[in-house]
Design a protein around this motif. Structure first.
Motif, short mmCIF file in Angstrom:
data_model
loop_
_atom_site.label_atom_id
_atom_site.label_comp_id
_atom_site.label_asym_id
_atom_site.label_seq_id
_atom_site.Cartn_x
_atom_site.Cartn_y
_atom_site.Cartn_z
N THR A 99 0.42 3.64 -3.14
CA THR A 99 -0.38 4.86 -2.91
C THR A 99 0.42 6.01 -2.32
O THR A 99 -0.09 7.12 -2.21
CB THR A 99 -1.56 4.57 -1.93
OG1 THR A 99 -1.01 4.38 -0.61
CG2 THR A 99 -2.35 3.34 -2.33
N ARG A 123 -5.81 6.19 -5.84
CA ARG A 123 -5.02 5.63 -4.72
C ARG A 123 -5.96 4.80 -3.84
O ARG A 123 -5.58 3.75 -3.31
CB ARG A 123 -4.44 6.76 -3.87
CG ARG A 123 -3.40 7.59 -4.57
CD ARG A 123 -3.12 8.85 -3.76
NE ARG A 123 -2.40 8.57 -2.53
CZ ARG A 123 -2.68 9.10 -1.34
NH1 ARG A 123 -3.68 9.96 -1.22
NH2 ARG A 123 -1.97 8.81 -0.28
N GLN A 124 -7.19 5.29 -3.68
CA GLN A 124 -8.17 4.58 -2.84
C GLN A 124 -8.48 3.20 -3.42
O GLN A 124 -8.53 2.20 -2.70
CB GLN A 124 -9.46 5.41 -2.76
CG GLN A 124 -9.38 6.66 -1.90
CD GLN A 124 -8.73 7.85 -2.60
OE1 GLN A 124 -8.19 7.75 -3.70
NE2 GLN A 124 -8.78 9.00 -1.95
N CYS A 176 0.83 -1.21 0.00
CA CYS A 176 0.00 0.00 0.00
C CYS A 176 0.87 1.26 0.00
O CYS A 176 0.58 2.22 -0.71
CB CYS A 176 -0.87 -0.01 1.25
SG CYS A 176 -2.58 0.16 0.86
#
Ligand SMILES: Nc1ncnc2c1ncn2[C@@H]1O[C@H](COP(=O)(O)OP(=O)(O)O)[C@@H](O)[C@H]1O
Ligand SMILES: CC(C)(COP(=O)(O)O)[C@@H](O)C(=O)NCCC(=O)O
Length: 372
Positions: free
Chosen positions: A228, A288-289, A224
């Motif tokens: 992101t 990114r979510q 992650c």
């Protein structure tokens, strides 16, 4: 199992407070027991040191500039060595262990205890540092035996410890439901920490590690951060909560145009995690979510799938998921709950525990004090 270097009970420093640590690959979990009646055998100076450490631990339970402070939890009216008191739960990043040792020294922790019981890989890795920095010995205990003992003790002391998620896919009906864990055997214990360990538990004293995977909580956070640019677990979970994994994953219906009915594969099932990301066009549209959500779904479903196969192999119906990956992470818990129920035709149940990440630290404290 008692480590060779352990201090025998007869020579244990029995003054308060009593600390137990689980030094993991990502987080260090510290539990300390504070007696209700502070005057029981305590000198004024000990009480003052204890107060100062407690204040410090409460205020500094999270290190680093993540913008998030971990919650300081406590459990009242527990009994240890026949004394009623409170268990305090604290965690901090293992990468800050050196800072912790320096501060523990400054706060006079070493004056209070000569030996700290510890479990997790860090009990071995940091043993020399504890000796050098704070002149403390580590009484080391096996992490899986500690997990089990801590879990059973906390469950016994907290009637609302164990729960499951009902209707995990229905946003309006989904809720946490209390589960009576007083007759739990046999069960599978899935510890989702940095990596994942899967234990088969047949009684309070019988457990064996049956499987594991390196794709765990550390993988979720690491990927992650890479994908992101986020900088903390809390941020990663926050992003995931806003994202849509179907923008990233390739579903059965993306391949079949609908369900693959012959083999019972619904159209909404992920056929290929991150399978859309080989298209430049798709990549330009994901947020990114979405990437955070897809990472969470990928890691969680993989763990669920391995856990389910282990449960079949071990012939167990209850699968208990613990570890700090599940902290502030209802998305993962609900995914696991749904996956276990759906793929087992409701013959398996995913169970969760409120103090998900602290059982190792509690368990080694109990073993040190002969509370097994
Ligand atoms: N504040 C946090 N900082 C880092 N990781 C966290 C945090 N809260 C939850 N996690 C998750 O918990 C995992 C570590 O779980 P834990 O059970 O403590 O394992 P370990 O004993 O290996 O440190 C991390 O990999 C991450 O997914
Ligand atoms: C090595 C570990 C027991 C350490 O525990 P952790 O700090 O991750 O809780 C765990 O990360 C693990 O079991 N990893 C998976 C190894 C494997 O079976 O592939």
């Amino acid at each position: 199992m008692l480590d060779r270097n352990i201090v025998p009970m007869t020579s244990v420093n029995s003054t308060m407070p009593w600390f137990g640590m689980d030094i993991g690959g990502t987080l260090s979990k510290l539990v300390y027991f504070e007696p209700k009646d502070m005057m029981q055998g305590e000198s004024e100076s000990e009480i003052e040191i204890l107060k100062s450490i407690r204040k410090y631990l409460t205020k500094n339970s999270s290190y680093g500039k993540t913008g998030h402070r971990d919650t300081h939890l406590q459990m009242d009216n527990v009994v240890l060595r026949g004394i009623v008191g409170t268990l305090h739960f604290i965690r901090f990043p293992t990468s800050k262990m050196k800072n912790f040792l320096v501060l523990a020294n400054q706060k006079g922790m070493a004056k209070l205890v000569t030996t700290v019981c510890a479990t997790g890989g860090g009990a071995y890795k940091f043993e020399e540092d504890f000796k050098r920095e704070v002149n403390m010995k580590l009484a080391k205990y096996d992490e899986f035996e500690s997990l089990l003992k801590g879990l059973l003790y906390i469950d016994k002391n907290n009637p609302t410890e164990c729960y499951y998620w009902s209707n995990p896919t229905d946003g309006t009906k989904c809720s946490k439901v209390q589960y009576d864990f007083s007759s739990p055997y046999p069960f599978l214990l899935v510890n989702i920490g940095s990596g994942v360990s899967i234990l088969s538990v047949n009684s309070a004293t019988e457990c064996k590690r049956v499987s594991g995977t390196s794709l765990g909580g550390g993988t979720f956070l690491g990927l992650c951060c890479l994908l992101t640019g986020c900088n903390s677990f809390e941020e990663a979970i926050g992003l995931a909560a806003e994202g849509d994994h179907t923008h990233v994953d390739k579903l059965v219906k993306d391949i079949y145009g609908g369900d693959y009915a012959k083999f019972g594969l619904p159209g909404d099932l992920v056929a290929s995690s991150f399978g859309q990301m080989n298209s430049r066009d798709r990549r330009s549209k994901v947020s990114r979510q979405d990437l955070a959500r897809a990472t969470l779904v990928t890691i969680t479903n993989n763990i669920g799938s391995i856990a389910r196969m282990c449960a079949i192999q071990q012939k167990v119906e209850r699968v208990v998921f613990i570890g700090n990956f599940l902290r502030v992470n209802p998305i993962a818990m609900k995914l696991l709950a749904y996956a276990m129920e759906y793929w087992s035709n409701a013959s398996m149940k995913a169970l969760f525990l409120e103090h998900e990440g602290y059982f190792g630290a509690v368990g080694c404290l109990l073993q040190y004090h002969g509370e097994t």
